[in-house]
Motif scaffolding. Structure first.
Motif, PDB file in Angstrom:
ATOM      1  N   GLY A  46     -30.012  55.702 -33.399  1.00 40.94           N
ATOM      2  CA  GLY A  46     -29.175  56.767 -32.846  1.00 40.94           C
ATOM      3  C   GLY A  46     -28.628  56.400 -31.476  1.00 40.94           C
ATOM      4  O   GLY A  46     -27.451  56.632 -31.173  1.00 40.94           O
ATOM      5  N   ARG A  47     -29.462  55.782 -30.655  1.00 40.63           N
ATOM      6  CA  ARG A  47     -28.999  55.344 -29.322  1.00 40.63           C
ATOM      7  C   ARG A  47     -27.876  54.332 -29.447  1.00 40.63           C
ATOM      8  O   ARG A  47     -26.899  54.370 -28.706  1.00 40.63           O
ATOM      9  CB  ARG A  47     -30.162  54.739 -28.527  1.00 40.63           C
ATOM     10  CG  ARG A  47     -31.089  55.788 -27.956  1.00 40.63           C
ATOM     11  CD  ARG A  47     -32.224  55.193 -27.115  1.00 40.63           C
ATOM     12  NE  ARG A  47     -33.308  56.161 -27.097  1.00 40.63           N
ATOM     13  CZ  ARG A  47     -34.458  56.040 -27.743  1.00 40.63           C
ATOM     14  NH1 ARG A  47     -34.733  54.943 -28.429  1.00 40.63           N
ATOM     15  NH2 ARG A  47     -35.366  56.993 -27.685  1.00 40.63           N
ATOM     16  N   TRP A  48     -27.995  53.397 -30.397  1.00 40.10           N
ATOM     17  CA  TRP A  48     -26.936  52.405 -30.595  1.00 40.10           C
ATOM     18  C   TRP A  48     -25.640  53.079 -31.038  1.00 40.10           C
ATOM     19  O   TRP A  48     -24.560  52.719 -30.573  1.00 40.10           O
ATOM     20  CB  TRP A  48     -27.375  51.326 -31.598  1.00 40.10           C
ATOM     21  CG  TRP A  48     -28.053  50.177 -30.899  1.00 40.10           C
ATOM     22  CD1 TRP A  48     -29.388  49.894 -30.853  1.00 40.10           C
ATOM     23  CD2 TRP A  48     -27.405  49.166 -30.110  1.00 40.10           C
ATOM     24  NE1 TRP A  48     -29.621  48.774 -30.089  1.00 40.10           N
ATOM     25  CE2 TRP A  48     -28.419  48.302 -29.622  1.00 40.10           C
ATOM     26  CE3 TRP A  48     -26.083  48.892 -29.750  1.00 40.10           C
ATOM     27  CZ2 TRP A  48     -28.149  47.187 -28.818  1.00 40.10           C
ATOM     28  CZ3 TRP A  48     -25.816  47.779 -28.945  1.00 40.10           C
ATOM     29  CH2 TRP A  48     -26.837  46.949 -28.484  1.00 40.10           C
ATOM     30  N   HIS A  49     -25.746  54.075 -31.903  1.00 40.08           N
ATOM     31  CA  HIS A  49     -24.514  54.728 -32.346  1.00 40.08           C
ATOM     32  C   HIS A  49     -23.842  55.474 -31.196  1.00 40.08           C
ATOM     33  O   HIS A  49     -22.607  55.561 -31.126  1.00 40.08           O
ATOM     34  CB  HIS A  49     -24.781  55.594 -33.587  1.00 40.08           C
ATOM     35  CG  HIS A  49     -24.877  54.746 -34.818  1.00 40.08           C
ATOM     36  ND1 HIS A  49     -23.775  54.243 -35.471  1.00 40.08           N
ATOM     37  CD2 HIS A  49     -25.962  54.234 -35.487  1.00 40.08           C
ATOM     38  CE1 HIS A  49     -24.151  53.495 -36.495  1.00 40.08           C
ATOM     39  NE2 HIS A  49     -25.476  53.469 -36.527  1.00 40.08           N
ATOM     40  N   ARG A  50     -24.642  55.955 -30.268  1.00 41.63           N
ATOM     41  CA  ARG A  50     -24.070  56.567 -29.065  1.00 41.63           C
ATOM     42  C   ARG A  50     -23.363  55.494 -28.208  1.00 41.63           C
ATOM     43  O   ARG A  50     -22.262  55.710 -27.705  1.00 41.63           O
ATOM     44  CB  ARG A  50     -25.182  57.269 -28.281  1.00 41.63           C
ATOM     45  CG  ARG A  50     -24.704  58.069 -27.117  1.00 41.63           C
ATOM     46  CD  ARG A  50     -25.635  59.230 -26.773  1.00 41.63           C
ATOM     47  NE  ARG A  50     -27.061  58.866 -26.723  1.00 41.63           N
ATOM     48  CZ  ARG A  50     -27.645  58.244 -25.695  1.00 41.63           C
ATOM     49  NH1 ARG A  50     -26.936  57.901 -24.636  1.00 41.63           N
ATOM     50  NH2 ARG A  50     -28.940  57.976 -25.733  1.00 41.63           N
ATOM     51  N   LEU A  51     -23.995  54.304 -28.120  1.00 37.88           N
ATOM     52  CA  LEU A  51     -23.370  53.211 -27.369  1.00 37.88           C
ATOM     53  C   LEU A  51     -22.049  52.773 -28.019  1.00 37.88           C
ATOM     54  O   LEU A  51     -21.086  52.423 -27.325  1.00 37.88           O
ATOM     55  CB  LEU A  51     -24.330  52.013 -27.273  1.00 37.88           C
ATOM     56  CG  LEU A  51     -25.563  52.230 -26.393  1.00 37.88           C
ATOM     57  CD1 LEU A  51     -26.603  51.135 -26.638  1.00 37.88           C
ATOM     58  CD2 LEU A  51     -25.171  52.260 -24.902  1.00 37.88           C
ATOM     59  N   PHE A  52     -22.013  52.780 -29.366  1.00 37.29           N
ATOM     60  CA  PHE A  52     -20.768  52.398 -30.041  1.00 37.29           C
ATOM     61  C   PHE A  52     -19.630  53.346 -29.654  1.00 37.29           C
ATOM     62  O   PHE A  52     -18.481  52.925 -29.500  1.00 37.29           O
ATOM     63  CB  PHE A  52     -20.947  52.409 -31.573  1.00 37.29           C
ATOM     64  CG  PHE A  52     -21.914  51.371 -32.087  1.00 37.29           C
ATOM     65  CD1 PHE A  52     -22.019  50.127 -31.485  1.00 37.29           C
ATOM     66  CD2 PHE A  52     -22.731  51.640 -33.192  1.00 37.29           C
ATOM     67  CE1 PHE A  52     -22.917  49.166 -31.956  1.00 37.29           C
ATOM     68  CE2 PHE A  52     -23.620  50.688 -33.673  1.00 37.29           C
ATOM     69  CZ  PHE A  52     -23.718  49.458 -33.061  1.00 37.29           C
TER      70      PHE A  52
END
Lengths: 324, 324
Positions: A46-52
């Motif tokens: 989820g954190r990575w998708h926020r970074l994307f």
């Protein structure tokens, strides 16, 4: 030409992403689990998708090889989500497909220790791929389209995985023992000549690493030493089976590195713990790749050979494993 | 005299508890985890604590040997909560002490398959106790006061556990291979003569089982056959190392038994699946114990020998492991 680094584990930040762009990286495989269980890993994804979302001008998620090509064409770096352990699956075959749906494309069977699937390189070499869950897990990963990584597995687990997998198996980040020798720290992380030969027969690829603890001459490794290692490996297994997997990591607090070393399964580390180990000055970040490719060409690699090592080999087995 | 059954896995119900009383059982070790993770197991422990409230006239929780003696004196059966797998610990050493606080006193390292601690009897015999988490787990269990059970482990894991544990190790439910032979189903669950001898040297105890799939002559096992097996085992390892662990299970739906066989790690069972296997008529429930003890006396066991096998041996190593 694609340029792919098959393993980086830096703390995610704009600064690192900008280094990827400066290094002209088409794609980077990043780690979202070391000892984490399913829920903890979903949070990390989820954190990575926020970074994307936040950094969509320079990074984007990679679910297929086409996504990597699209990212490269638009001046961004594609991010391949992966695991360095199978703990997020919690020995539940259905979670493999679920994590693929969540974007995960690569998973290592074990991180250093024994688990329900296989055994890591810190164990005695008696244990291997389990004939229960281990074999089922590989079949499931082959079926749903997730690449098996054996970088931190022990010799027996690696050889048995080559036999069990119908799709090419990756060693995303390691170096040949017969180049590096056994006199550096953590030598067991590197791979024997037998493993490398059987990997090539099986269709796999090894990502060579600049991490000083497993590189030739350790912290004194020069760019020429590294290119000599590339040559040696290409001579052994062929140009189609060698690539990059830097194992570059930066920005983590000491407690994070202690987590990698001992998880919750030990109260002390089995190996020396230090903070960040400085990478060589010619690879002080992803910015070092253009010089590397230039020096490879000077050292006699043909253009198509440089392209294979830079990204062509990874994109081939990515396509075979998780779709073009 | 105490009478202890070191493994039953029936679906909990008033009917089973009444059979315990009719059989004059002082204590029964019950299973709260097979493949369950921490949270799932806590729910199961919660259910047992509700049962302790609802049936407080005939059952009570056992946290010490004194609790077992108190239960027996008041006409109740003490219930020892345990695991048949280490999955609830999730490779987290701190969870061992936490589960002890929650009432758990016995844990098996593995249930049939390989995991991060060791390997089960369905694996090839190459894998053993892991030198990472496996050794740490045993030390932790020794330290907090939880007894190690190796009933379903493979030979190598068992022998390495005997070496690693500072407290007596239990084989709560199994039979000797050299009595039963290898021609029944699931013969690998039974224990070699070498294992039994080393168990005794280490201070451990084996609970002999009436489960037809691992008993001598299978479903045709008579009470005399069973008592012959007791004698054989006593002759081999001594009167202080033999006891009961019936493996009696009743009342589960087929899907529950399928869960035991394959968890979530497989989509089919590696062994033949059937529903409840009928136990012999002389042990159609816990009510069979008084006849067993009577016939042992007739067969020549002295009173103190019957007492040792019935409960004295278990209570001795319970005290050594989790407190008198």
């Amino acid at each position: 030409m694609l340029l792919i680094d098959a393993l980086q584990f830096s703390k995610p930040s704009r600064e690192r992403f900008e280094e990827w762009r400066a290094g002209n990286l088409s794609a980077v495989h990043v780690t979202t689990a070391i000892w984490e269980n399913s829920t903890e890993t979903m949070r990390e994804i989820g954190r990575w998708h926020r970074l994307f979302e936040e950094h969509s001008d320079i990074i984007s998620p990679a679910r297929t090889v086409a996504d990597i090509e699209d990212a490269a064409a638009s001046g961004r770096t594609a991010v391949i989500l992966g695991f360095q352990n199978s703990t997020p699956f919690e020995s539940d075959l259905d979670l493999v497909g679920a994590f693929r749906e969540a974007g995960v494309r690569i998973a290592q069977l074990t991180y250093n220790t024994q688990n329900s699937a296989g055994a890591g390189c810190w164990e005695d070499d008696n244990a291997g791929l389990s004939r229960t869950y281990g074999k089922n897990l590989i079949k499931e990963m082959n079926d749903v389209g997730m690449m098996v990584d054996v970088s931190h597995c022990n010799e027996r687990t690696i050889l048995e995985t080559f036999e069990a997998s119908e799709k090419p198996v990756a060693i995303t980040h390691a170096n040949p023992i017969d180049v590096v020798g056994m006199d550096v720290e953590l030598p067991f992380r590197n791979k024997s000549t037998q493993v490398l030969k059987e990997m090539a027969v099986q269709g796999g690829v090894i990502g060579l690493s600049m991490y000083p603890r497993i590189a030739p001459k350790g912290e004194d490794c020069t760019i020429d030493d590294f290119i000599d290692m590339i040559k040696w490996t290409v001579d052994l297994v062929g140009i189609e089976h060698v690539a990059f997997g830097s194992d570059f990591y930066m920005g983590h607090a000491d407690e994070e590195i202690l987590w990698w070393r001992q998880g919750r399964w030990s109260r002390s580390s089995m190996v020396p713990v230090s903070g960040f180990v400085e990478f060589p000055e010619w690879f002080d970040s992803s910015r070092g790749y253009p010089l590397m490719l230039e020096r490879m060409a000077q050292a006699g690699f043909a253009e198509r050979e440089v392209a294979a090592i830079a990204g062509g080999n990874w994109s081939r087995i990515f396509a075979q494993n998780f779709g073009s």
